[in-house]
Design an enzyme around this catalytic site. Structure first.
Site, PDB file in Angstrom:
ATOM      1  N   LYS A  68     -45.284  48.338   9.350  1.00 27.08           N
ATOM      2  CA  LYS A  68     -44.065  47.680   9.805  1.00 27.08           C
ATOM      3  C   LYS A  68     -43.922  47.817  11.308  1.00 27.08           C
ATOM      4  O   LYS A  68     -44.175  48.878  11.869  1.00 27.08           O
ATOM      5  CB  LYS A  68     -42.846  48.305   9.114  1.00 27.08           C
ATOM      6  CG  LYS A  68     -41.500  47.816   9.626  1.00 27.08           C
ATOM      7  CD  LYS A  68     -40.349  48.448   8.883  1.00 27.08           C
ATOM      8  CE  LYS A  68     -40.145  49.892   9.274  1.00 27.08           C
ATOM      9  NZ  LYS A  68     -38.987  50.509   8.645  1.00 27.08           N
ATOM     10  N   ASP A 118     -38.817  53.186  -1.202  1.00 25.84           N
ATOM     11  CA  ASP A 118     -38.475  53.690   0.121  1.00 25.84           C
ATOM     12  C   ASP A 118     -37.383  54.744  -0.006  1.00 25.84           C
ATOM     13  O   ASP A 118     -36.702  54.834  -1.031  1.00 25.84           O
ATOM     14  CB  ASP A 118     -38.003  52.548   1.022  1.00 25.84           C
ATOM     15  CG  ASP A 118     -38.322  52.775   2.493  1.00 25.84           C
ATOM     16  OD1 ASP A 118     -38.807  53.873   2.860  1.00 25.84           O
ATOM     17  OD2 ASP A 118     -38.065  51.861   3.287  1.00 25.84           O
TER      18      ASP A 118
END
Length: 189
Positions: free
Chosen positions: A87, A113
């Site tokens: 990311k 996450d």
């Protein structure tokens, strides 16, 4: 910077601090951020792994390198294959995701996450996964902050099911932390 300030404040108020999946991406141990007598760091990952036990062919994906620890622990507990995406954050609502090298077409994917605030990171990866041909995208989150329209953002990106721990009471709660926390408190000196 704020981790050490808030951690020092907490350590000054409490002898012991017990937490679950703290967002410690710039320190390696909880004690670095919270210099309490006992700073205990727990993870909900095995609980989520148990929750996933019926998912035989799902692929666990972490949205970024920071999620590797939780996704790996969930995979170990559930026996599922896992991979990690990368990311680049350009702002709170602007992220660029690079999907991992993996066979995705036709697979069910579970994103995992530690926290979701606006939902934009998970939404960005979900859109890419659907474009890559996955059959379904679900999400598991330890701390479901879900600020503003976060649930709508996730749903509109194609996330089917959303599960979270009860660290924050929410209708998405599928994992209860009380037994994990109680056990840790019983073990404190």
């Amino acid at each position: 910077m704020s981790q050490r300030i808030v951690g020092g404040f907490l350590a000054g108020l409490f002898d012991d601090v017990v937490t679950v999946d703290p967002h410690l991406h710039r320190v390696s141990r909880l004690e670095e951020a919270v210099p309490a007598g006992n700073a205990v760091c727990l993870t909900a990952a095995p609980l989520f792994g148990d929750y996933l036990a019926a998912e035989r062919d799902a692929l666990l994906i972490g949205p970024d390198e920071e999620s590797a620890q939780w996704v790996g622990a969930m995979a170990a507990a559930s026996g599922l294959e896992h991979v990690i995406a990368s990311k680049q954050r350009n702002g709170d609502r602007d992220v660029v995701i690079q999907l991992p090298e993996a066979a995705l077409a036709g697979r069910k994917v579970v994103l995992a996450d530690d926290m979701a605030s606006t939902g934009h990171t998970l939404a960005a990866i979900a859109r890419q996964l659907i474009a890559a041909g996955v059959s379904e995208v679900d999400a598991l989150i330890t701390h479901a902050l879900f600020v503003g329209d976060a649930l709508e953002v996730l749903r509109s990106a194609g996330v089917s099911r959303i599960g979270s721990s009860d660290s924050i009471p929410h209708p998405s709660n599928v994992v209860q932390l009380a037994p994990l926390l109680a056990d840790a408190v019983r073990r404190l000196p």
